[in-house]
Scaffold this active site. Sequence first.
Site, PDB file in Angstrom:
ATOM      1  N   HIS B  28       0.798  -1.231   0.000  1.00 43.15           N
ATOM      2  CA  HIS B  28       0.000   0.000   0.000  1.00 43.15           C
ATOM      3  C   HIS B  28       0.826   1.274   0.000  1.00 43.15           C
ATOM      4  O   HIS B  28       2.030   1.263   0.232  1.00 43.15           O
ATOM      5  CB  HIS B  28      -1.014   0.021   1.151  1.00 43.15           C
ATOM      6  CG  HIS B  28      -0.480   0.228   2.537  1.00 43.15           C
ATOM      7  ND1 HIS B  28      -0.521  -0.764   3.505  1.00 43.15           N
ATOM      8  CD2 HIS B  28       0.054   1.314   3.160  1.00 43.15           C
ATOM      9  CE1 HIS B  28      -0.020  -0.277   4.634  1.00 43.15           C
ATOM     10  NE2 HIS B  28       0.331   0.972   4.462  1.00 43.15           N
ATOM     11  N   ARG B  32      -2.379  11.379   3.799  1.00 42.87           N
ATOM     12  CA  ARG B  32      -3.345  11.963   4.734  1.00 42.87           C
ATOM     13  C   ARG B  32      -4.386  12.766   3.966  1.00 42.87           C
ATOM     14  O   ARG B  32      -4.071  13.390   2.962  1.00 42.87           O
ATOM     15  CB  ARG B  32      -2.606  12.877   5.721  1.00 42.87           C
ATOM     16  CG  ARG B  32      -1.554  12.154   6.544  1.00 42.87           C
ATOM     17  CD  ARG B  32      -0.646  13.121   7.285  1.00 42.87           C
ATOM     18  NE  ARG B  32       0.365  12.432   8.089  1.00 42.87           N
ATOM     19  CZ  ARG B  32       1.589  12.119   7.661  1.00 42.87           C
ATOM     20  NH1 ARG B  32       1.984  12.428   6.424  1.00 42.87           N
ATOM     21  NH2 ARG B  32       2.426  11.486   8.458  1.00 42.87           N
ATOM     22  N   GLU B  91      -4.126   3.549   1.321  1.00 43.16           N
ATOM     23  CA  GLU B  91      -4.506   3.792   2.717  1.00 43.16           C
ATOM     24  C   GLU B  91      -4.628   5.301   2.908  1.00 43.16           C
ATOM     25  O   GLU B  91      -3.683   6.043   2.630  1.00 43.16           O
ATOM     26  CB  GLU B  91      -3.447   3.230   3.672  1.00 43.16           C
ATOM     27  CG  GLU B  91      -3.775   3.495   5.140  1.00 43.16           C
ATOM     28  CD  GLU B  91      -2.642   3.089   6.099  1.00 43.16           C
ATOM     29  OE1 GLU B  91      -1.662   2.480   5.652  1.00 43.16           O
ATOM     30  OE2 GLU B  91      -2.754   3.409   7.298  1.00 43.16           O
ATOM     31  N   ASN B  95      -6.955  12.466  10.209  1.00 42.64           N
ATOM     32  CA  ASN B  95      -6.756  12.954  11.567  1.00 42.64           C
ATOM     33  C   ASN B  95      -7.995  13.761  11.948  1.00 42.64           C
ATOM     34  O   ASN B  95      -8.324  14.760  11.298  1.00 42.64           O
ATOM     35  CB  ASN B  95      -5.484  13.806  11.634  1.00 42.64           C
ATOM     36  CG  ASN B  95      -4.237  12.962  11.460  1.00 42.64           C
ATOM     37  OD1 ASN B  95      -4.014  11.998  12.184  1.00 42.64           O
ATOM     38  ND2 ASN B  95      -3.426  13.304  10.447  1.00 42.64           N
ATOM     39  N   ARG B 115       8.350  19.211  -1.571  1.00 42.95           N
ATOM     40  CA  ARG B 115       8.443  18.388  -2.766  1.00 42.95           C
ATOM     41  C   ARG B 115       9.079  17.042  -2.442  1.00 42.95           C
ATOM     42  O   ARG B 115      10.053  16.968  -1.695  1.00 42.95           O
ATOM     43  CB  ARG B 115       9.268  19.099  -3.832  1.00 42.95           C
ATOM     44  CG  ARG B 115       8.691  18.940  -5.229  1.00 42.95           C
ATOM     45  CD  ARG B 115       9.177  20.048  -6.141  1.00 42.95           C
ATOM     46  NE  ARG B 115      10.539  19.825  -6.552  1.00 42.95           N
ATOM     47  CZ  ARG B 115      10.879  19.384  -7.769  1.00 42.95           C
ATOM     48  NH1 ARG B 115       9.951  19.137  -8.671  1.00 42.95           N
ATOM     49  NH2 ARG B 115      12.135  19.216  -8.082  1.00 42.95           N
ATOM     50  N   HIS B 119       2.851  11.420  -7.256  1.00 44.36           N
ATOM     51  CA  HIS B 119       1.483  11.060  -7.637  1.00 44.36           C
ATOM     52  C   HIS B 119       1.258   9.570  -7.446  1.00 44.36           C
ATOM     53  O   HIS B 119       2.211   8.811  -7.274  1.00 44.36           O
ATOM     54  CB  HIS B 119       1.222  11.426  -9.102  1.00 44.36           C
ATOM     55  CG  HIS B 119       2.120  10.726 -10.091  1.00 44.36           C
ATOM     56  ND1 HIS B 119       3.219  11.326 -10.662  1.00 44.36           N
ATOM     57  CD2 HIS B 119       2.092   9.472 -10.619  1.00 44.36           C
ATOM     58  CE1 HIS B 119       3.816  10.482 -11.490  1.00 44.36           C
ATOM     59  NE2 HIS B 119       3.157   9.349 -11.478  1.00 44.36           N
ATOM     60  N   GLU B 165      -2.366  10.257 -11.804  1.00 43.05           N
ATOM     61  CA  GLU B 165      -2.065  10.115 -13.229  1.00 43.05           C
ATOM     62  C   GLU B 165      -2.991   9.058 -13.826  1.00 43.05           C
ATOM     63  O   GLU B 165      -3.247   8.028 -13.192  1.00 43.05           O
ATOM     64  CB  GLU B 165      -0.602   9.681 -13.404  1.00 43.05           C
ATOM     65  CG  GLU B 165      -0.144   9.632 -14.841  1.00 43.05           C
ATOM     66  CD  GLU B 165       1.320   9.197 -14.971  1.00 43.05           C
ATOM     67  OE1 GLU B 165       1.898   8.699 -13.988  1.00 43.05           O
ATOM     68  OE2 GLU B 165       1.877   9.340 -16.070  1.00 43.05           O
TER      69      GLU B 165
END
Lengths: 173, 173
Positions: B28, B32, B91, B95, B115, B119, B165
């Site tokens: 996975h 967030r 996943e 919060n 950075r 993606h 993408e």
Amino acid sequence: MAYHVHALSSSSPNSTSTMATQGFQFNHTMYRVKDYKKSLDFYTRIMGMSLLDTHEGGDFTLFFLAFDKPGVNETAEEKKAGKFSREGILELTYNHGTEKEEGDVYSNGNSDPGRGFGHIAITVPDIKAACEYFESQGVNWKKRLTDGKMKNIAFILDPDNYWIEIVESKLRL
Amino acid sequence: MAYHVHALSSSSPNSTSTMATQGFQFNHTMYRVKDYKKSLDFYTRIMGMSLLDTHEGGDFTLFFLAFDKPGVNETAEEKKAGKFSREGILELTYNHGTEKEEGDVYSNGNSDPGRGFGHIAITVPDIKAACEYFESQGVNWKKRLTDGKMKNIAFILDPDNYWIEIVESKLRL
């Protein structure tokens, strides 16, 4: 809180999205790496992934990696041609020259500013054996199995300090 | 530049990593999200993923999503129990309370500072049909098929502006 798992899932066989999204696959995750040589060594020699393909983009290079699966894309040509037809691909973007910069070039997503992305996770048949193996390879740890409250997961760090969660395949939450 | 694809891949059947990393899976990717309701609606109703499981962590909740595959974890119980035994899981970490904050809460990884992550990518059987479908659903675009130089990929935005993408499964780079 109640999350209505079933109501939210798209399992209704006649819904618009089920028809339109037929055959969609979560193919890859991309992050940027400072030094492609260190990253490729880490993901292939230590993690055991195969390098499926590379793509030159002028001032950047893309690397496509995945774990081999029995019977899936076994030859080099199949790995290259089939890289968008399976799940579980890691795409690394190397912007030429970043390895010459001092210190960390990229954020791992786990502290401000820049919080957002958290980690990738590798699931393993035997987490104790896997962690002993990582220890033998001298990897850097964010959290050993014995650290903290959660004794059933570990986090290692890749060469750019991206977090890699290690979870046993049969873990039940 | 020469990248020595074959020398770097771990395809040697007797290497240490091949033995120790047998059965490893790229399970996975976690990021967030500010508002879980918006994210679940986007990933299930629009993208067509199934919500496999949720996990309450006190002040956070985890959501595990994936595209259904024929013959793999078809029942709700199998989806939940098998979530660490397959590839292609997304996943989402929510919060509690972040949806009440003003503006963007998280970085999508594509601008400084922060950075790093770039993606996720969804591969699709027919990219024109997929993009017409996304258009009909009113998704936000980073890059339509017709934008820019690369006419064979598109980027849509999720509710937190993470880049997704869109690539055709049979694309050859």
